[in-house]
Design a protein around this motif. Structure first.
Motif, PDB file in Angstrom:
ATOM      1  N   PHE A 117       0.797  -1.226   0.000  1.00 62.46           N
ATOM      2  CA  PHE A 117       0.000   0.000   0.000  1.00 62.46           C
ATOM      3  C   PHE A 117       0.833   1.281   0.000  1.00 62.46           C
ATOM      4  O   PHE A 117       0.560   2.194  -0.787  1.00 62.46           O
ATOM      5  CB  PHE A 117      -0.983   0.013   1.169  1.00 62.46           C
ATOM      6  N   PRO A 118       1.848   1.403   0.867  1.00 62.96           N
ATOM      7  CA  PRO A 118       2.605   2.665   0.865  1.00 62.96           C
ATOM      8  C   PRO A 118       3.289   2.957  -0.467  1.00 62.96           C
ATOM      9  O   PRO A 118       3.184   4.065  -1.010  1.00 62.96           O
ATOM     10  CB  PRO A 118       3.628   2.470   1.990  1.00 62.96           C
ATOM     11  N   LYS A 119       3.989   1.975  -1.028  1.00 60.71           N
ATOM     12  CA  LYS A 119       4.723   2.238  -2.273  1.00 60.71           C
ATOM     13  C   LYS A 119       3.790   2.319  -3.475  1.00 60.71           C
ATOM     14  O   LYS A 119       4.040   3.095  -4.406  1.00 60.71           O
ATOM     15  CB  LYS A 119       5.803   1.188  -2.500  1.00 60.71           C
ATOM     16  N   ASP A 120       2.699   1.548  -3.461  1.00 67.96           N
ATOM     17  CA  ASP A 120       1.804   1.560  -4.614  1.00 67.96           C
ATOM     18  C   ASP A 120       0.986   2.844  -4.697  1.00 67.96           C
ATOM     19  O   ASP A 120       0.727   3.351  -5.800  1.00 67.96           O
ATOM     20  CB  ASP A 120       0.872   0.349  -4.568  1.00 67.96           C
ATOM     21  N   THR A 121       0.561   3.371  -3.556  1.00 68.72           N
ATOM     22  CA  THR A 121      -0.150   4.648  -3.590  1.00 68.72           C
ATOM     23  C   THR A 121       0.769   5.770  -4.075  1.00 68.72           C
ATOM     24  O   THR A 121       0.367   6.613  -4.880  1.00 68.72           O
ATOM     25  CB  THR A 121      -0.718   5.005  -2.204  1.00 68.72           C
ATOM     26  N   LEU A 122       2.015   5.767  -3.592  1.00 69.89           N
ATOM     27  CA  LEU A 122       2.983   6.765  -4.047  1.00 69.89           C
ATOM     28  C   LEU A 122       3.249   6.646  -5.544  1.00 69.89           C
ATOM     29  O   LEU A 122       3.310   7.654  -6.263  1.00 69.89           O
ATOM     30  CB  LEU A 122       4.299   6.616  -3.276  1.00 69.89           C
ATOM     31  N   ALA A 123       3.414   5.425  -6.015  1.00 72.89           N
ATOM     32  CA  ALA A 123       3.708   5.218  -7.430  1.00 72.89           C
ATOM     33  C   ALA A 123       2.542   5.644  -8.316  1.00 72.89           C
ATOM     34  O   ALA A 123       2.743   6.231  -9.390  1.00 72.89           O
ATOM     35  CB  ALA A 123       4.045   3.754  -7.680  1.00 72.89           C
ATOM     36  N   LEU A 124       1.311   5.367  -7.870  1.00 71.82           N
ATOM     37  CA  LEU A 124       0.152   5.773  -8.670  1.00 71.82           C
ATOM     38  C   LEU A 124       0.017   7.292  -8.708  1.00 71.82           C
ATOM     39  O   LEU A 124      -0.326   7.871  -9.750  1.00 71.82           O
ATOM     40  CB  LEU A 124      -1.119   5.130  -8.118  1.00 71.82           C
TER      41      LEU A 124
END
Length: 434
Positions: free
Chosen positions: A264-271
């Protein structure tokens, strides 16, 4: 069929092992020779319930093997899965794709005959196009297709999620690649698992959109919990009341100290970064990221307040360090924000986690690690529950009162009943309950 799984991290090891359980010959590849040697000895690099036995069974059956030799693994494979890490890149939050692209180059050099290259790693939209371009540049004569096949594995229940998934998403417009992927997932076809075929870019976006939506649900209920505390409502009743609506659903409506983990932390940032790059900013997701970061940092303040405004010189007993139970994963765990803040405020912190202490010691060196919950809480001024491992739920009020110096409990996962705790004489702080 024969597949090569590049990367023996969480996704690669679980996926490779489960494919072998489907009856497919799987070779898992990793550059880390020490990790491969441990796998040969059936020593798992991660904690995942049931994984050790499943690996041992399939190695014994001859369907699963491990190697550092990518070339030998890839040359006879029908499909090659890229399951390497894509951590957040320092500075801009975008996914670091260097490992993915390096794997693509090595696969290009090693493959023989028609090969399906499958990105299992979580990658931004357009990554498959770049992988295809890399391989074409190095091997213009090669026959291959690049497919997106995102994973939807929850740490702690990953084997069941792979073997009995809600759905399988496959991004390809090649009939030849589609046939290979259908053969790989034939076992799931037989039990009528929904198999969703899309374009490659759509598949890549589905993964990010799914994780971001779940992160949004968590952040939403956490903010509702804060409001519940102000107005005297109970967040659990609110969650039940809205979760029974079929359009909303009850999952991921559990209040807590904020989301963490490997996804969740890295995927939200990447999106967020991808959306900005395409001039289509996602304001909701940007707010989710900001609110979650601030929430984790604010949890230490609850502990200080429960201790009368200061923790200086006080012993804080922390139960649970990982971002969730049934894993040893410390990545972006709320404990990494809460504990340093308490130490900075002058607290003496003792901690215990059933599986996460080996990793925690690398990240939280300035605290004392204990062998069990009892030694953690002995004569502590306050108990802080960060991760809701089942064994902590068994700690009743009588035992807690005997262990603690002062009857103060900050329960960030709402494990105990507020009425029972107050009746037993505790100063009890939880999330979103009056």
């Amino acid at each position: 069929m024969r597949i090569a799984m590049i990367g023996t991290g969480y996704v690669g090891l679980v996926s490779g092992t489960c494919f072998s359980e489907f009856g497919i010959d799987v070779v898992c590849v990793d550059k880390d020779a020490a990790k491969i040697e441990k796998l040969h000895q059936n020593v798992m690099p991660i904690y995942e319930p049931g994984l050790e036995d499943l690996v041992a069974d399939n190695v014994k059956a001859g369907r699963l093997s491990f190697t550092t030799d990518l070339t030998s693994a890839v040359k006879d494979a029908d499909a090659v899965f890229i399951a390497v890490g894509t951590p957040s890149r320092r500075g801009d939050g975008h996914a670091d794709l260097s490992y993915v692209y390096a794997a693509a180059e090595e696969i290009a050099d090693a493959m023989t005959g028609y090969t399906v290259i499958v990105t299992k790693s979580t990658v931004p939209v357009g990554t498959g196009d770049e992988v295809e371009a890399i391989i074409k540049k190095r091997r213009p004569d090669a026959e291959f297709d690049v497919v997106s096949n995102p994973e939807f594995l929850r740490e702690g229940s990953a084997i069941n999620d792979f073997m009995r998934p809600d759905r399988v998403v496959i991004g390809t417009e090649s009939d030849r690649a589609r046939h290979v992927m259908k053969q790989l997932y034939r076992v799931l076809y037989l039990i009528e698992t929904p198999i969703v075929f899309t374009s490659r870019r759509t598949s890549e976006l589905i993964k990010y959109a799914g994780n971001t939506f779940l992160a949004t649900k968590i952040t939403f209920i956490n903010e509702i919990a804060d409001l519940c505390e102000k107005v005297g409502a109970d967040v659990h009743d609110v969650a039940k009341g809205i979760g029974l609506d079929g359009r909303i659903g009850k999952k991921f409506l559990h209040p807590g100290p904020g989301y963490g983990g490997s996804c969740f932390p890295k995927d939200t940032l990447a999106l967020v970064k991808t959306a900005r790059d395409y001039d289509a900013p996602l304001r909701i997701v940007e707010t989710v990221v900001d609110v979650n970061d601030k929430r984790k940092k604010a949890m230490a303040e609850r502990v200080v307040k429960a201790c009368g405004g200061s923790v200086k010189g006080k012993t804080v007993g922390v139960l649970g360090l990982t971002f969730k139970p049934n894993t040893d994963d410390m990545r972006d765990s709320p404990s990494l924000d809460i504990i340093p803040a308490l130490v900075e405020a002058g607290a003496i912190v003792r901690a215990f986690d059933p599986e996460g202490m080996h990793e925690a010691k690398k990240m939280l060196p300035a605290i004392t690690y204990c062998d069990d919950a009892q030694s953690t809480l002995k004569d502590a001024d306050v108990l802080v529950l960060i991760t809701e491992w089942n064994e902590f739920r068994a700690l009743g009020t009588d035992r807690l009162k005997k262990l603690l110096k002062a009857p103060v409990v900050v329960d960030l996962r709402n494990v105990w009943d507020p009425a029972e705790m107050r009746e037993a004489g505790f100063t009890y702080v939880s999330i979103g309950r009056p």
